[in-house]
Write a protein that holds these residues in place. Structure first.
Motif, PDB file in Angstrom:
ATOM      1  N   ASN A 141       0.716  13.888  -7.552  1.00 21.40           N
ATOM      2  CA  ASN A 141      -0.109  12.844  -7.443  1.00 21.40           C
ATOM      3  C   ASN A 141      -0.603  12.380  -5.978  1.00 21.40           C
ATOM      4  N   TYR A 142      -0.178  13.078  -5.050  1.00 19.61           N
ATOM      5  CA  TYR A 142      -0.418  12.709  -3.298  1.00 19.61           C
ATOM      6  C   TYR A 142      -0.971  14.025  -2.888  1.00 19.61           C
ATOM      7  N   ALA A 188       0.690  -1.023  -0.062  1.00 20.97           N
ATOM      8  CA  ALA A 188      -0.079  -0.063  -0.059  1.00 20.97           C
ATOM      9  C   ALA A 188       1.001   1.209   0.057  1.00 20.97           C
ATOM     10  N   ILE A 189       0.326   2.347  -0.599  1.00 21.40           N
ATOM     11  CA  ILE A 189       1.058   3.531  -0.587  1.00 21.40           C
ATOM     12  C   ILE A 189       0.334   4.371   0.333  1.00 21.40           C
ATOM     13  N   PRO A 190       1.159   4.802   1.018  1.00 19.96           N
ATOM     14  CA  PRO A 190       0.832   5.549   2.376  1.00 19.96           C
ATOM     15  C   PRO A 190      -0.569   6.863   2.145  1.00 19.96           C
ATOM     16  N   THR A 191      -1.296   6.963   2.753  1.00 22.77           N
ATOM     17  CA  THR A 191      -2.536   8.154   2.602  1.00 22.77           C
ATOM     18  C   THR A 191      -2.435   8.882   3.601  1.00 22.77           C
ATOM     19  N   LYS A 192      -1.693   8.605   4.663  1.00 23.65           N
ATOM     20  CA  LYS A 192      -1.646   9.502   5.961  1.00 23.65           C
ATOM     21  C   LYS A 192      -0.890  10.538   5.449  1.00 23.65           C
ATOM     22  N   THR A 193      -1.418  11.997   6.083  1.00 24.06           N
ATOM     23  CA  THR A 193      -0.661  13.240   5.627  1.00 24.06           C
ATOM     24  C   THR A 193       0.903  13.167   6.178  1.00 24.06           C
ATOM     25  N   GLN A 194       1.709  13.614   5.150  1.00 22.53           N
ATOM     26  CA  GLN A 194       2.969  13.438   5.333  1.00 22.53           C
ATOM     27  C   GLN A 194       3.687  14.671   4.807  1.00 22.53           C
ATOM     28  N   CYS A 195       4.669  15.233   5.596  1.00 22.93           N
ATOM     29  CA  CYS A 195       5.281  16.628   5.512  1.00 22.93           C
ATOM     30  C   CYS A 195       6.808  16.243   5.290  1.00 22.93           C
ATOM     31  N   PHE A 196       7.337  16.830   4.240  1.00 20.74           N
ATOM     32  CA  PHE A 196       8.566  16.902   3.709  1.00 20.74           C
ATOM     33  C   PHE A 196       9.250  18.395   3.945  1.00 20.74           C
ATOM     34  N   THR A 234      19.730  12.156  -3.214  1.00 23.74           N
ATOM     35  CA  THR A 234      19.472  10.762  -3.693  1.00 23.74           C
ATOM     36  C   THR A 234      18.606  10.052  -2.582  1.00 23.74           C
ATOM     37  N   ASP A 235      18.820  10.357  -1.259  1.00 24.89           N
ATOM     38  CA  ASP A 235      18.066   9.705  -0.289  1.00 24.89           C
ATOM     39  C   ASP A 235      16.671   9.769  -0.495  1.00 24.89           C
ATOM     40  N   PHE A 236      16.135  11.209  -0.719  1.00 25.14           N
ATOM     41  CA  PHE A 236      14.838  11.586  -1.083  1.00 25.14           C
ATOM     42  C   PHE A 236      14.149  10.694  -2.323  1.00 25.14           C
ATOM     43  N   ALA A 237      15.002  10.865  -3.167  1.00 27.77           N
ATOM     44  CA  ALA A 237      14.585   9.928  -4.639  1.00 27.77           C
ATOM     45  C   ALA A 237      14.330   8.693  -4.218  1.00 27.77           C
ATOM     46  N   LYS A 238      15.095   8.032  -3.687  1.00 29.89           N
ATOM     47  CA  LYS A 238      14.922   6.613  -3.220  1.00 29.89           C
ATOM     48  C   LYS A 238      13.805   6.454  -2.566  1.00 29.89           C
ATOM     49  N   ARG A 239      13.558   7.361  -1.528  1.00 26.15           N
ATOM     50  CA  ARG A 239      12.372   7.149  -0.700  1.00 26.15           C
ATOM     51  C   ARG A 239      11.229   7.386  -1.397  1.00 26.15           C
ATOM     52  N   VAL A 240      11.040   8.575  -2.274  1.00 21.45           N
ATOM     53  CA  VAL A 240       9.894   8.596  -2.952  1.00 21.45           C
ATOM     54  C   VAL A 240       9.592   7.423  -3.947  1.00 21.45           C
ATOM     55  N   LYS A 241      10.624   6.974  -4.740  1.00 25.00           N
ATOM     56  CA  LYS A 241      10.570   5.812  -5.572  1.00 25.00           C
ATOM     57  C   LYS A 241      10.021   4.492  -4.760  1.00 25.00           C
ATOM     58  N   GLU A 242      10.483   4.359  -3.728  1.00 21.01           N
ATOM     59  CA  GLU A 242      10.074   3.190  -3.047  1.00 21.01           C
ATOM     60  C   GLU A 242       8.684   3.113  -2.270  1.00 21.01           C
ATOM     61  N   THR A 243       8.479   4.348  -1.943  1.00 24.55           N
ATOM     62  CA  THR A 243       7.422   4.388  -1.040  1.00 24.55           C
ATOM     63  C   THR A 243       6.091   4.799  -1.770  1.00 24.55           C
ATOM     64  N   TYR A 244       6.224   5.723  -2.827  1.00 22.27           N
ATOM     65  CA  TYR A 244       5.256   6.136  -3.432  1.00 22.27           C
ATOM     66  C   TYR A 244       5.296   5.695  -4.991  1.00 22.27           C
ATOM     67  N   ARG A 245       6.092   4.730  -5.095  1.00 19.34           N
ATOM     68  CA  ARG A 245       5.964   4.249  -6.745  1.00 19.34           C
ATOM     69  C   ARG A 245       6.274   5.345  -7.861  1.00 19.34           C
ATOM     70  N   LEU A 246       6.890   6.315  -7.730  1.00 12.82           N
ATOM     71  CA  LEU A 246       6.969   7.247  -8.691  1.00 12.82           C
ATOM     72  C   LEU A 246       8.285   6.825  -9.575  1.00 12.82           C
ATOM     73  N   ILE A 305       0.347  14.764   0.591  1.00 13.24           N
ATOM     74  CA  ILE A 305       1.713  15.385   0.928  1.00 13.24           C
ATOM     75  C   ILE A 305       1.757  16.783   0.981  1.00 13.24           C
ATOM     76  N   LYS A 306       2.632  17.179   2.003  1.00 13.62           N
ATOM     77  CA  LYS A 306       2.839  18.681   2.025  1.00 13.62           C
ATOM     78  C   LYS A 306       4.307  18.861   2.242  1.00 13.62           C
ATOM     79  N   VAL A 307       4.776  19.567   1.141  1.00 14.65           N
ATOM     80  CA  VAL A 307       6.251  20.009   1.127  1.00 14.65           C
ATOM     81  C   VAL A 307       6.350  21.444   1.536  1.00 14.65           C
ATOM     82  N   ASP A 308       7.417  21.877   2.126  1.00 12.90           N
ATOM     83  CA  ASP A 308       7.938  23.242   2.508  1.00 12.90           C
ATOM     84  C   ASP A 308       9.415  23.296   1.763  1.00 12.90           C
ATOM     85  N   VAL A 309       9.490  24.335   1.346  1.00 18.52           N
ATOM     86  CA  VAL A 309      10.893  24.329   0.429  1.00 18.52           C
ATOM     87  C   VAL A 309      11.352  25.902   0.937  1.00 18.52           C
ATOM     88  N   SER A 310      12.737  25.663   1.231  1.00 27.70           N
ATOM     89  CA  SER A 310      13.562  26.867   1.852  1.00 27.70           C
ATOM     90  C   SER A 310      14.745  27.065   0.971  1.00 27.70           C
TER      91      SER A 310
END
Length: 123
Positions: free
Chosen positions: A52-53, A20-28, A105-117, A56-61
């Motif tokens: 796609n999700y 399953a792809i997580p559906t809980k709110t996640q913040c990056f 690279t760590d982030f890209a791997k996490r996204v590929k594995e967890t959210y299957r992009l 998912i919330k993302v804050d960029v600085s």
């Protein structure tokens, strides 16, 4: 169960579906300097992820390169890590529960594995 299987985040949903792809709110949080290509790539991946999700919330600085060294030192102290390159990516919606992911690279791997992009370059 593999020796290191406890290191990866669980993706079992409430019905016991291990794929399953997580559906809980996640913040990056993505912090880095503007001219860094890895920072730019991380922001692109975050845009794909949030498109796609919607949970998912993302804050960029973004910083100018001259400011990055000081900000990286602050983040190193906050997360007790030696990671200092741009970008610096961490997760957690509550400040008490934020954890370091690492760099692009760590982030890209996490996204590929967890959210299957699958259209995400790893470097």
């Amino acid at each position: 169960m593999g020796l290191f299987s406890w290191l990866s985040p669980s993706r079992v949903d409430e019905n016991g579906d291990a794929n399953a792809i997580p559906t809980k709110t996640q913040c990056f949080y993505i912090e880095g300097f503007l001219t860094c290509s890895y920072f730019t790539n991380a922001v692109r991946v975050a845009d794909m992820l949030t498109a796609n999700y919607p949970h998912i919330k993302v804050d960029v600085s973004a910083y100018v390169k001259e400011q990055w060294k000081e900000r990286a030192e602050e983040l190193q102290q906050e997360f007790a890590t030696d990671h200092k390159t741009s970008p610096f990516i961490y997760e957690g919606c509550s400040t008490e529960n934020q954890t370091l992911i690492g760099g692009y690279t760590d982030f890209a791997k996490r996204v590929k594995e967890t959210y299957r992009l699958n259209n995400i370059p790893l470097d």
